[in-house]
Design an enzyme around this catalytic site. Structure first.
Site, PDB file in Angstrom:
ATOM      1  N   TYR A  90       3.076  -4.018  -9.622  1.00 49.01           N
ATOM      2  CA  TYR A  90       4.060  -3.088  -9.047  1.00 49.01           C
ATOM      3  C   TYR A  90       4.907  -3.819  -7.997  1.00 49.01           C
ATOM      4  O   TYR A  90       6.136  -3.687  -7.975  1.00 49.01           O
ATOM      5  CB  TYR A  90       3.323  -1.902  -8.426  1.00 49.01           C
ATOM      6  CG  TYR A  90       4.192  -0.988  -7.601  1.00 49.01           C
ATOM      7  CD1 TYR A  90       5.122  -0.138  -8.207  1.00 49.01           C
ATOM      8  CD2 TYR A  90       4.097  -0.981  -6.209  1.00 49.01           C
ATOM      9  CE1 TYR A  90       5.936   0.686  -7.442  1.00 49.01           C
ATOM     10  CE2 TYR A  90       4.905  -0.154  -5.443  1.00 49.01           C
ATOM     11  CZ  TYR A  90       5.818   0.678  -6.060  1.00 49.01           C
ATOM     12  OH  TYR A  90       6.625   1.497  -5.296  1.00 49.01           O
ATOM     13  N   GLU A 107       6.496   9.942  -3.281  1.00 49.56           N
ATOM     14  CA  GLU A 107       6.250   9.677  -1.863  1.00 49.56           C
ATOM     15  C   GLU A 107       5.775  10.951  -1.163  1.00 49.56           C
ATOM     16  O   GLU A 107       4.910  10.903  -0.277  1.00 49.56           O
ATOM     17  CB  GLU A 107       7.509   9.138  -1.181  1.00 49.56           C
ATOM     18  CG  GLU A 107       7.883   7.728  -1.574  1.00 49.56           C
ATOM     19  CD  GLU A 107       6.892   6.679  -1.102  1.00 49.56           C
ATOM     20  OE1 GLU A 107       6.014   7.003  -0.268  1.00 49.56           O
ATOM     21  OE2 GLU A 107       6.985   5.526  -1.571  1.00 49.56           O
ATOM     22  N   TRP A 110      -1.331   5.162  -1.730  1.00 45.34           N
ATOM     23  CA  TRP A 110      -0.391   4.886  -2.817  1.00 45.34           C
ATOM     24  C   TRP A 110      -1.144   4.524  -4.096  1.00 45.34           C
ATOM     25  O   TRP A 110      -0.691   4.810  -5.195  1.00 45.34           O
ATOM     26  CB  TRP A 110       0.574   3.764  -2.421  1.00 45.34           C
ATOM     27  CG  TRP A 110       1.495   3.383  -3.541  1.00 45.34           C
ATOM     28  CD1 TRP A 110       1.601   2.162  -4.139  1.00 45.34           C
ATOM     29  CD2 TRP A 110       2.421   4.229  -4.236  1.00 45.34           C
ATOM     30  NE1 TRP A 110       2.538   2.201  -5.139  1.00 45.34           N
ATOM     31  CE2 TRP A 110       3.055   3.451  -5.226  1.00 45.34           C
ATOM     32  CE3 TRP A 110       2.776   5.569  -4.108  1.00 45.34           C
ATOM     33  CZ2 TRP A 110       4.022   3.965  -6.086  1.00 45.34           C
ATOM     34  CZ3 TRP A 110       3.740   6.089  -4.967  1.00 45.34           C
ATOM     35  CH2 TRP A 110       4.351   5.297  -5.937  1.00 45.34           C
TER      36      TRP A 110
END
Length: 207
Positions: A28, A50, A58
């Site tokens: 990522y 988010e 995350w």
């Protein structure tokens, strides 16, 4: 003293230290995080994810990203804006996503807000890139969680009826979508992001 970025044992490339947090992070980090994005669906997706991350890691969100994409129809905000109470209840039963009523309802509400922004500015990209900060005003990489630009973005979105997008969420969005290059100074991806930003043309406002 500057702490050097960490390396991945599989290839020895220096990366931002947060990549050590999970095996999913390097890919990522290398291919997405910080590279400039103009696509409206990707921008809307990131704002939503988010918001879902608030209070979570995350890694949790990234591991569920494909489930989120299916649940929210590829983050096509024109379709998501049409979701109703039955869709909320359906999503609350979906084990593949974060089952938080307020955050699910926020995606639907913000989808309508995204439609309004496209109508006013021509695209979400044109709206969000208005808030790109002057690089000279940025703190050292990964030492700040907000910026005057993220405060302004969050304030403007709130005024327009958006929810779950505060200054910290807005700044994380800006870091991920390339409005700022927050890769550590010794990170191998920093130069790649800088080059991508140099050739990137921010979407223009609606005539």
């Amino acid at each position: 003293m500057t702490i050097p970025p960490q390396t991945d044992a599989t290839d020895d490339l220096p990366r931002c230290r947060w990549c050590n947090g999970a095996p999913e992070f390097p890919a990522y980090h290398d291919a997405e995080w910080g590279f400039p994005v103009a696509d409206d669906r990707r921008l809307f997706e990131k704002v939503c994810l988010e918001a879902f991350q608030s209070g979570l890691s995350w890694r949790t969100i990234l591991s569920k990203r494909e489930h989120f994409r299916r649940a929210f129809l590829g983050f096509d905000f024109d379709r998501v804006a049409a979701f109703g109470p039955a869709d909320v209840e359906r999503l609350l039963q979906d084990e593949g996503i974060v089952r938080h009523r307020g955050k699910i309802e926020a995606v639907i509400r913000n989808a309508a807000g995204a439609q309004a922004l496209v109508k006013e500015f021509g695209s979400l990209g044109a709206y969000f890139w208005r808030f790109e900060p002057d690089p000279a005003t940025l703190a050292a990489p990964q030492t700040a969680s907000t910026h005057a630009a993220s405060v302004a973005m969050a304030k403007d979105l709130k005024k327009r009826g958006w929810v779950f997008v505060g200054p910290t969420t807005a700044y994380a969005f800006m870091q991920a979508m390339g409005l700022v290059n927050d890769h550590e100074l010794g990170c191998h991806a920093r130069a790649k992001v800088a080059a991508a930003r140099k050739t990137f043309k921010p979407p223009t406002l609606k005539p």
